[in-house]
Design a protein around this motif. Structure first.
Motif, PDB file in Angstrom:
ATOM      1  N   GLU A 105       0.857  -1.149   0.047  1.00 26.26           N
ATOM      2  CA  GLU A 105       0.149  -0.003   0.029  1.00 26.26           C
ATOM      3  C   GLU A 105       0.948   1.279  -0.028  1.00 26.26           C
ATOM      4  O   GLU A 105       2.103   1.183   0.462  1.00 26.26           O
ATOM      5  CB  GLU A 105      -0.857   0.256   1.199  1.00 26.26           C
ATOM      6  CG  GLU A 105      -1.779  -1.063   1.202  1.00 26.26           C
ATOM      7  CD  GLU A 105      -2.630  -1.219   2.709  1.00 26.26           C
ATOM      8  OE1 GLU A 105      -2.295  -0.347   3.494  1.00 26.26           O
ATOM      9  OE2 GLU A 105      -3.396  -2.110   2.713  1.00 26.26           O
ATOM     10  N   VAL A 106       0.321   2.121  -0.582  1.00 27.06           N
ATOM     11  CA  VAL A 106       1.144   3.620  -0.554  1.00 27.06           C
ATOM     12  C   VAL A 106       1.096   4.122   0.834  1.00 27.06           C
ATOM     13  O   VAL A 106       0.145   4.349   1.186  1.00 27.06           O
ATOM     14  CB  VAL A 106       0.325   4.418  -1.604  1.00 27.06           C
ATOM     15  CG1 VAL A 106       1.061   5.936  -1.337  1.00 27.06           C
ATOM     16  CG2 VAL A 106       0.377   4.097  -3.040  1.00 27.06           C
ATOM     17  N   PHE A 120       6.038   2.835  -0.018  1.00 24.52           N
ATOM     18  CA  PHE A 120       5.080   1.820   0.149  1.00 24.52           C
ATOM     19  C   PHE A 120       5.234   1.042   1.336  1.00 24.52           C
ATOM     20  O   PHE A 120       6.330   0.974   1.876  1.00 24.52           O
ATOM     21  CB  PHE A 120       4.994   0.581  -1.057  1.00 24.52           C
ATOM     22  CG  PHE A 120       4.554   1.392  -2.567  1.00 24.52           C
ATOM     23  CD1 PHE A 120       3.312   1.222  -2.920  1.00 24.52           C
ATOM     24  CD2 PHE A 120       5.404   2.096  -3.185  1.00 24.52           C
ATOM     25  CE1 PHE A 120       3.244   1.780  -4.284  1.00 24.52           C
ATOM     26  CE2 PHE A 120       5.206   2.550  -4.343  1.00 24.52           C
ATOM     27  CZ  PHE A 120       4.211   2.467  -4.984  1.00 24.52           C
ATOM     28  N   VAL A 121       4.323   0.303   1.756  1.00 24.10           N
ATOM     29  CA  VAL A 121       4.339  -0.341   3.068  1.00 24.10           C
ATOM     30  C   VAL A 121       3.673  -1.587   2.881  1.00 24.10           C
ATOM     31  O   VAL A 121       2.533  -2.009   2.013  1.00 24.10           O
ATOM     32  CB  VAL A 121       3.779   0.187   4.069  1.00 24.10           C
ATOM     33  CG1 VAL A 121       2.284   0.364   4.179  1.00 24.10           C
ATOM     34  CG2 VAL A 121       4.118  -0.555   5.636  1.00 24.10           C
ATOM     35  N   ALA A 122       4.363  -2.854   2.959  1.00 24.49           N
ATOM     36  CA  ALA A 122       4.041  -4.347   2.972  1.00 24.49           C
ATOM     37  C   ALA A 122       4.253  -4.928   4.193  1.00 24.49           C
ATOM     38  O   ALA A 122       4.835  -4.944   4.999  1.00 24.49           O
ATOM     39  CB  ALA A 122       4.915  -4.956   1.738  1.00 24.49           C
ATOM     40  N   ASP A 170       7.859  -6.052   8.795  1.00 25.90           N
ATOM     41  CA  ASP A 170       7.144  -5.402   7.845  1.00 25.90           C
ATOM     42  C   ASP A 170       8.353  -4.540   6.846  1.00 25.90           C
ATOM     43  O   ASP A 170       9.368  -4.441   7.285  1.00 25.90           O
ATOM     44  CB  ASP A 170       6.154  -4.278   8.242  1.00 25.90           C
ATOM     45  CG  ASP A 170       5.119  -5.027   9.171  1.00 25.90           C
ATOM     46  OD1 ASP A 170       4.638  -6.055   8.609  1.00 25.90           O
ATOM     47  OD2 ASP A 170       4.564  -4.528  10.084  1.00 25.90           O
ATOM     48  N   VAL A 171       7.572  -4.042   5.643  1.00 28.22           N
ATOM     49  CA  VAL A 171       8.690  -3.633   4.760  1.00 28.22           C
ATOM     50  C   VAL A 171       8.297  -2.096   4.157  1.00 28.22           C
ATOM     51  O   VAL A 171       7.182  -2.010   3.985  1.00 28.22           O
ATOM     52  CB  VAL A 171       9.011  -4.498   3.595  1.00 28.22           C
ATOM     53  CG1 VAL A 171      10.080  -4.089   2.706  1.00 28.22           C
ATOM     54  CG2 VAL A 171       9.187  -6.104   4.154  1.00 28.22           C
ATOM     55  N   ILE A 172       9.226  -1.458   4.383  1.00 32.02           N
ATOM     56  CA  ILE A 172       8.896   0.114   3.426  1.00 32.02           C
ATOM     57  C   ILE A 172       9.742  -0.170   2.216  1.00 32.02           C
ATOM     58  O   ILE A 172      10.978  -0.425   2.168  1.00 32.02           O
ATOM     59  CB  ILE A 172       9.465   1.082   4.236  1.00 32.02           C
ATOM     60  CG1 ILE A 172       8.349   1.348   5.593  1.00 32.02           C
ATOM     61  CG2 ILE A 172       9.348   2.512   3.558  1.00 32.02           C
ATOM     62  CD1 ILE A 172       8.660   2.271   6.662  1.00 32.02           C
ATOM     63  N   LEU A 173       9.355   0.100   1.432  1.00 37.42           N
ATOM     64  CA  LEU A 173       9.621   0.046  -0.105  1.00 37.42           C
ATOM     65  C   LEU A 173       9.428   1.456  -0.791  1.00 37.42           C
ATOM     66  O   LEU A 173       8.618   2.149  -0.782  1.00 37.42           O
ATOM     67  CB  LEU A 173       9.012  -0.849  -1.126  1.00 37.42           C
ATOM     68  CG  LEU A 173       8.788  -2.385  -0.604  1.00 37.42           C
ATOM     69  CD1 LEU A 173       7.461  -2.599  -0.298  1.00 37.42           C
ATOM     70  CD2 LEU A 173       9.382  -3.389  -1.685  1.00 37.42           C
TER      71      LEU A 173
END
Length: 283
Positions: free
Chosen positions: A42-43, A80-82, A90-93
């Protein structure tokens, strides 16, 4: 975006790639795009492109919807966050074109947001054109800022000196903030520079997976990589000069590699297989 928009995250790490100078054949940005899609990310927020781009260099694009109505799309850096299913973190892209302006301000803003989100580990991705044969595994080189031992096994440590891209500036700022940072680069055959190069994207994905010791989704990358490989073979069959050149590169590569290198690669691939199998609940 505002800092109030950051949701609670579980020990997040950050992955960043940029279109442009450090993205040969779109291999680095393709890795982030792949994970955004696979994880249905998600953004989290966007940065104002007015602050970081020369629009005569990175021009906005005019797009039209199905009814023909025009919309301008600006080169907007997007976070983005996943929350990968079954993962502990969790991951920030970060997906962006390489900025033209205010690199230090850009890096400070991006990593300031990441720090507030709880990020302590940053991985940047790049890809370069190189004298490497498409018939061999894609070489991946890397470096760490020394605040973490997380450099992927089998990755050749970079000793590069010279002009740098935004990824290097991002790693420097991460170091200033006390974050561990790893930079990974894939080498794309320069005679097959047309994007995309899923084989290089798959190699970067594997290196990230090894560095973090977590399974990452491959999706269709295996199939796309095999299709790319078949297309490369056809190019070689149709051009005798390229075929001769590839043979010379193969000889040089095989001579320079240590005998144990292929064994190490097999062991790493088996470890990836076990991680992915475990993440899918198979026993």
């Amino acid at each position: 975006m505002t800092f109030d928009d950051i949701p609670p995250l579980r020990d997040p790490w950050m992955l960043a790639a940029f279109e442009g100078w450090s993205d040969a054949a779109d291999a680095a940005s393709g890795t982030v795009d792949h994970l955004i899609e696979e994880w249905d990310a998600e953004v989290l927020g966007e940065l104002d492109p007015e602050d970081y781009y020369d629009f005569q260099v990175n021009r906005p694009q005019l797009r039209r919807d199905d009814e023909g109505r025009p919309t301008l799309q600006w080169p907007t850096p997007t976070l983005f966050v996943a929350r990968p299913a079954g993962a502990e973190r969790d991951v920030i892209l970060l997906r962006a074109q390489e900025p033209n302006l205010r690199w230090r301000g850009f890096c400070s803003t991006v990593l300031g947001i990441a720090s507030l989100a709880g990020v302590t580990d940053v991985i940047t991705l790049g890809a370069l054109l190189a004298d490497t044969p498409h018939t061999r595994p894609v070489p991946v080189s890397g470096s760490s800022n020394g605040l973490s031992a997380r450099v992927a096994p089998g990755v050749e440590v970079s000793h590069y000196s010279g002009p740098v891209g935004i990824t290097t500036a991002l790693v420097e700022e991460a170091t200033n903030l006390g974050m561990s940072a790893v930079s990974l680069w894939a080498a794309v055959p320069h005679y097959l520079a047309e994007p995309p190069c899923p084989k290089a994207t798959l190699a970067l994905l594997g290196a990230v997976e090894d560095a973090l010791s977590i399974p990452l989704p491959q999706g269709l990358l295996d199939e796309l990589s095999e299709a790319w490989q078949r297309g490369a073979e056809e190019v070689m069959e149709d051009d005798e000069d390229i075929a001769d050149y590839v043979k010379a590169l193969e000889s040089e590569r095989d001579t320079s590699e240590l005998p144990e290198a292929s064994g190490d690669a097999i062991a790493r691939e088996f470890e990836r297989y076990l991680r992915r199998r475990g993440s899918n609940g198979d026993r």
